[in-house]
Design an enzyme around this catalytic site. Structure first.
Site, PDB file in Angstrom:
ATOM      1  N   SER A  51       0.853  -1.182   0.000  1.00  0.00           N
ATOM      2  CA  SER A  51       0.000   0.000   0.000  1.00  0.00           C
ATOM      3  C   SER A  51       0.892   1.236   0.000  1.00  0.00           C
ATOM      4  CB  SER A  51      -0.862  -0.024   1.256  1.00  0.00           C
ATOM      5  OG  SER A  51      -0.052  -0.214   2.397  1.00  0.00           O
ATOM      6  N   CYS A  52       1.703   1.370  -1.028  1.00  0.00           N
ATOM      7  CA  CYS A  52       2.837   2.288  -0.931  1.00  0.00           C
ATOM      8  C   CYS A  52       2.819   3.396  -1.955  1.00  0.00           C
ATOM      9  CB  CYS A  52       4.134   1.519  -1.070  1.00  0.00           C
ATOM     10  SG  CYS A  52       4.369   0.852  -2.719  1.00  0.00           S
ATOM     11  N   GLY A  53       1.801   3.504  -2.764  1.00  0.00           N
ATOM     12  CA  GLY A  53       1.800   4.588  -3.737  1.00  0.00           C
ATOM     13  C   GLY A  53       2.593   4.251  -4.968  1.00  0.00           C
ATOM     14  N   VAL A  54       3.493   3.322  -4.860  1.00  0.00           N
ATOM     15  CA  VAL A  54       4.238   2.867  -6.035  1.00  0.00           C
ATOM     16  C   VAL A  54       4.925   1.563  -5.681  1.00  0.00           C
ATOM     17  CG1 VAL A  54       6.280   4.156  -5.370  1.00  0.00           C
ATOM     18  CG2 VAL A  54       6.012   3.430  -7.713  1.00  0.00           C
TER      19      VAL A  54
END
Lengths: 266, 266
Positions: free
Chosen positions: B108-111
């Site tokens: 869940s890290c944005g990328v």
């Protein structure tokens, strides 16, 4: 480890310098950037995630990430070589096979949909806090957060999360290029300070509210979530279900409360 | 499929209504939210990613996602049951084992850090476009994007990406709760319109510039990237390396150019 030391002075590794061209003048000047670097999070010696983050408080980030993914971390430590951009987490009870199953479906998507949904299902408790926050205190939090953001003032490009007492006192401020990382760092700080669940705290976020951010707040047990921006439909649905008071567009002495407004006192 | 039809009128599924409490008045009113729902992207019948997105243009989103992840898609189609929130992509040459290896590390890290780096390595060509964009045209793009954003005006919570000609004409506008999704939708639109690589186009983004967004623009072959917000350090490094002109903080007839400023004409 003083909160205010961080708040008033940006960690040196969180910004870098670069030469830019200002238009229309075409002036070449030095400018500061928010640093973005990958961090590999290892659990029990095995790589489980890579996040693009702003360096600093990497142990808190790893702890907060593992907590909000349901991995039950015990401790986190950095390697001797900080340039390796890794962090090791001990989590003897972690189900790594389960986390791999949910992570492989993730992507460059801002949130691991299945992973997030499963993590929430793992910890589906409804928050039953009787916390009450006066409107005037709640409405002032975004300004307090902004004032405390040292790095933001330098680069204009970092998201922030602040953990506040119900009286509006700032307990912890963390910044990152990723909203979820700033929140993970605050949750990791709370874990180390033995403050979890955050049932007597208010979280204030600098940006918009996605499903993922509400999910992390829910797992951390925080009953009131405040943001400068607005929430998505799924963020509101989850907050309603988990018993979280969700306040958006908090600016200019006004706010919109989407769920469980009873916790905001007149 | 008119661009302007979308621009002027939000697709019905991109917003939803909810009852909110306005403070301090405590007035209970109906409000609009940006819809956020999971979409499962299937490649050759196998689920490879779940993204949290705003419904609408799901086929474009899936095509753009697969293209910028190096999966060489051929076509995308929706199932008969739209509520299933799935989309099927045909990509006979896709290396699904490779994509799984890189995706499992995501979060869940944005990328997806490793995924992104590997995708870039797959398509490491430097952009050699001799495109020149007048400063006045470039500086006006964020306002044009905002004017065309129908849903944003309704909810205040959607990111946008616009594809413009070098003269500043809007060719395609897409919105989403996720910045990366809005960009993927535009790239997917360009693929269907047989406009890739986007060597004669300018992309304008409503928010900040992360590594991931520059990577997607690089794979799509776009030489000029314009944003209302600022870039991260890694975004600037990648743009420098790939030959992309990166313009940030484009507002009030001013801009900061971080790399390859020669493409912005006086």
């Amino acid at each position: 480890m003083s909160v205010y030391a961080h708040a008033m002075e940006a960690p040196p590794q969180s910004t870098s310098r670069v030469e830019v061209t200002r238009l229309p003048a075409r002036a070449v000047e030095s400018d500061r950037l928010a640093v973005e670097e990958p961090l590999e999070i290892r659990v029990n010696g095995e790589a489980v995630a890579v996040t693009m983050r702003t360096p600093g408080e990497d142990e808190e980030l790893a702890l907060g990430f593992c907590l909000t993914e349901g991995l039950r971390p015990v401790a986190a430590r950095l390697p001797e070589d900080l340039a390796a951009n890794t962090v090791d987490v001990d989590a003897p009870d972690a189900d790594l096979e389960g986390i791999r199953r949910s992570f492989y479906t993730s992507s460059s998507c801002g949130v691991c949909g299945k992973g997030a949904l499963e993590a929430v299902a793992v910890d589906a408790r409804r928050i039953e806090s009787d916390l009450a926050v006066p409107f005037a205190v709640m409405a002032a939090l975004p300004d307090r957060l902004r004032e405390a953001q040292a790095t933001f003032a330098l680069t204009g490009s970092l998201h922030a999360t602040g953990l506040f007492t119900p009286d509006g006192e700032l307990r912890c401020l963390r910044e990152d290029v990723g909203r979820h990382n700033a929140l993970d760092k605050v949750v990791g700080w709370g874990f180390r300070e033995k403050l979890l669940p955050l049932s007597r705290s208010v979280l204030c976020l600098s940006g918009r509210l996605s499903f993922e951010l509400v999910q992390k707040a829910a797992v951390a047990g925080c009953p009131v979530l405040v943001a400068v921006g607005g929430p998505s439909s799924l963020a509101v649905e989850l907050a309603e279900d988990r018993g979280i008071t969700l306040c958006g567009f908090v600016r200019d002495a006004r706010a919109t409360v989407y769920t469980h407004a009873y916790r905001i006192a007149p």
